[in-house]
Write an enzyme that holds these catalytic residues in place. Structure first.
Site, PDB file in Angstrom:
ATOM      1  CB  SER A 228     -30.304 -11.532 -40.993  1.00  0.00           C
ATOM      2  OG  SER A 228     -29.993 -12.731 -40.341  1.00  0.00           O
ATOM      3  CG  ASP A 454     -23.546 -10.128 -37.615  1.00  0.00           C
ATOM      4  OD1 ASP A 454     -24.075 -11.068 -36.990  1.00  0.00           O
ATOM      5  OD2 ASP A 454     -24.172  -9.389 -38.394  1.00  0.00           O
ATOM      6  CG  HIS A 484     -27.737 -10.022 -36.693  1.00  0.00           C
ATOM      7  ND1 HIS A 484     -26.860 -10.643 -37.559  1.00  0.00           N
ATOM      8  CD2 HIS A 484     -28.984 -10.368 -37.116  1.00  0.00           C
ATOM      9  CE1 HIS A 484     -27.544 -11.326 -38.458  1.00  0.00           C
ATOM     10  NE2 HIS A 484     -28.831 -11.167 -38.219  1.00  0.00           N
TER      11      HIS A 484
END
Length: 515
Positions: A228, A454, A484
């Site tokens: 991320s 995602d 994610h």
């Protein structure tokens, strides 16, 4: 990428772990009249996480005598004055299980946010990285401003309860004024309570901390696994120190080419795609979907619930009620992982009967609130780092004109994402740039893993990261999945590719697709 700030991509920590400097064990600033690269870390048993880290118990051991150890690294408070005062950066480590002659070095993880505590997150997911421990010590850290690493602090627990309950989608001038006043109060509290740290929590500062960490750990190269926002941090590191990059993997990839508004709009579309996939999944299962007859019906009923909650909240977790904003956050949290879709279905069933407990639990998880009502500092750190990084500052009038565009991208999430663009409007520190610079000519190959489903870091960002890193650096791998991130989905194709590169240096063919 955690923009907007109220819907952050820090759910790895929030799902796994489900503000005070005293509890955080902050050390006083020290004089920096020493060679910090020569410092020796004092590794010892890890204490229970502080409130700022999310609370809970001490990390459980892994198999094969996998005992977690913690240490504090000194780093310059201000990297523009590296010989000045220092701050402590908290680290966690578990040693490699393999033979010493096959050990590659340390593999440093950053789990995103920004604002996620690596000291609490790595042990929560440690078993999923067990294969990598055969040749690496697994290491993570609380970035500056986070957890025990001189945490930025804003409002207290009671104030944060009110902050996350408030109406974040104003319908009239009075509600807009209330939102603006609340945002300013929060930002003022950050400046007042963060001990002068707000100018020193930029991603470039954290990247310099990582290069110091590399040297203190005794590694010639930085071997890195970023997830991320951790992919943005990794990209900034590669830009600043291209010759020091070892084997690196970026998973759930931030698009480094977008400014704050563009990033938020891309996220809106990503969350809407995940919502579409959730609705389709529910009605495609054997038997009746309990929250709708068709995918559109599922989404229509959710939209009606949120509209009703705007004027009439329902029972939540006493004494708090489930508001429209809390329900929206709860739904967003469930989009981060397909493992949470069943909980969302249950939460919606209950909410339609007037019970908002499960949706509120999901919302609390997103916001870093523990069951005892204490908040980690993830919200404060997230906003502080984003606002220190991002140059744009938006006016209320500008945002109001943008709401229709965001709403068209997602009727459910659009308004909240648009109004959250005001998070940095009254921030006391100027933002550094329109978007991060990740160009890294001369770097070793970096494996860039994009996930087609995602919500928080949409798939398109992976290709743009590859392009921005430069020729011969980024190697794209596609995972056709949900949630994610890709590696922790336990997809064998993804894990084989990542493990093959990190463990054996085998770079997969560019454009590899895993289903």
């Amino acid at each position: 990428m955690p923009k907007p700030a109220r819907m952050r991509a820090a759910a790895l920590t929030a799902t796994a772990v489900l503000l005070s400097c005293l509890l955080a064990g902050c050390s006083d600033d020290d004089s920096g009249d020493e060679d910090l690269t020569a410092q020796e870390l004092n590794w010892k048993d890890c204490p229970a996480p502080s409130q700022a880290q999310g609370g809970g118990g001490s990390p459980s051991p892994l198999p094969d005598d996998g005992t977690w150890s913690c240490a504090t690294m000194k780093a310059p408070r201000d990297w523009d004055e590296p010989e000045g005062d220092t701050i402590g950066i908290d680290l966690i480590r578990v040693r490699s299980t393999g033979d010493e002659d096959r050990r590659i070095g340390s593999l440093i993880f950053n789990f995103g946010g920004p604002g996620a505590s690596g000291v609490t997150t790595l042990p929560s997911f440690g078993d999923r990285y067990e294969k990598l421990r055969t040749r690496y010590d697994l290491v993570s850290f609380d970035p500056r401003g986070v957890g025990r690493s001189r945490p930025v602090l804003c409002e207290d627990d009671q104030q944060l309860d009110a902050y996350f309950q408030q109406d974040t989608t104003p319908d009239d001038a009075a509600e807009r004024t209330e939102l603006l006043d609340s945002t300013k109060d929060f930002n003022d509290a950050c400046e007042e309570n963060s001990d002068g740290m707000l100018p020193h929590v930029r991603t470039t500062d954290a990247a310099r901390d990582m290069d110091l960490m590399r040297q203190v750990l005794g590694d010639d190269k930085l071997h890195y696994f970023g997830i991320s926002y951790g992919t943005e941090l990794g990209g900034v590191y590669a830009h600043l120190f291209p010759k020091n990059v070892g084997r690196a993997v970026f998973d759930a990839v931030v698009d480094p080419t977008l400014d704050s508004e563009q990033s938020s709009l891309a996220q809106v579309k990503g969350f809407q795609l995940a919502l579409d996939n959730f609705a389709e999944d529910c009605v495609s299962r054997t038997g009746d979907c309990p929250i709708g007859d068709t995918a559109q019906d599922v989404k229509d009923r959710m939209a009606k619930l949120l509209k009703d909650l705007d004027s009439k909240p329902i029972e939540g977790i006493f004494p708090r009620e489930l508001t429209q904003s809390a329900a929206t956050n709860g739904i967003a949290q469930a989009m981060y992982s397909q493992e949470l879709w069943q909980a969302l279905t249950q939460g919606l069933e209950q909410a339609y009967d007037g019970n908002g407990r499960v949706l509120m639990l999901l919302s609390d998880s997103l916001n870093g609130r523990s069951e005892n009502g204490e908040y980690s500092n993830i919200a404060a750190a997230n906003i502080s780092i984003n606002c220190a990084d991002d140059k744009p500052r938006y006016t209320p009038g500008y945002v109001e004109r943008k709401v229709p565009e965001f709403r068209a991208a997602s009727p459910l999430f659009g308004d909240a994402f648009a109004w959250s663009l005001l998070s940095c409007t009254d921030w006391p520190v100027a933002g550094a740039a329109e978007h991060p610079d990740v160009s890294a000519p001369g770097s070793a190959p970096i494996l860039v893993v994009g996930n087609t489903g995602d919500p928080a870091t949409p798939y398109e960002g992976a290709r743009r990261m590859v392009q921005a890193l430069g020729d011969g650096v980024g190697v794209e791998l596609t995972y056709k999945g949900q949630g994610h991130g890709a590696y922790t989905s336990q997809n064998k194709c993804v894990q084989d590719a990542v493990n093959g590169y990190l463990l054996d240096g085998k770079v997969p063919a560019a454009g590899t697709v895993c289903g």
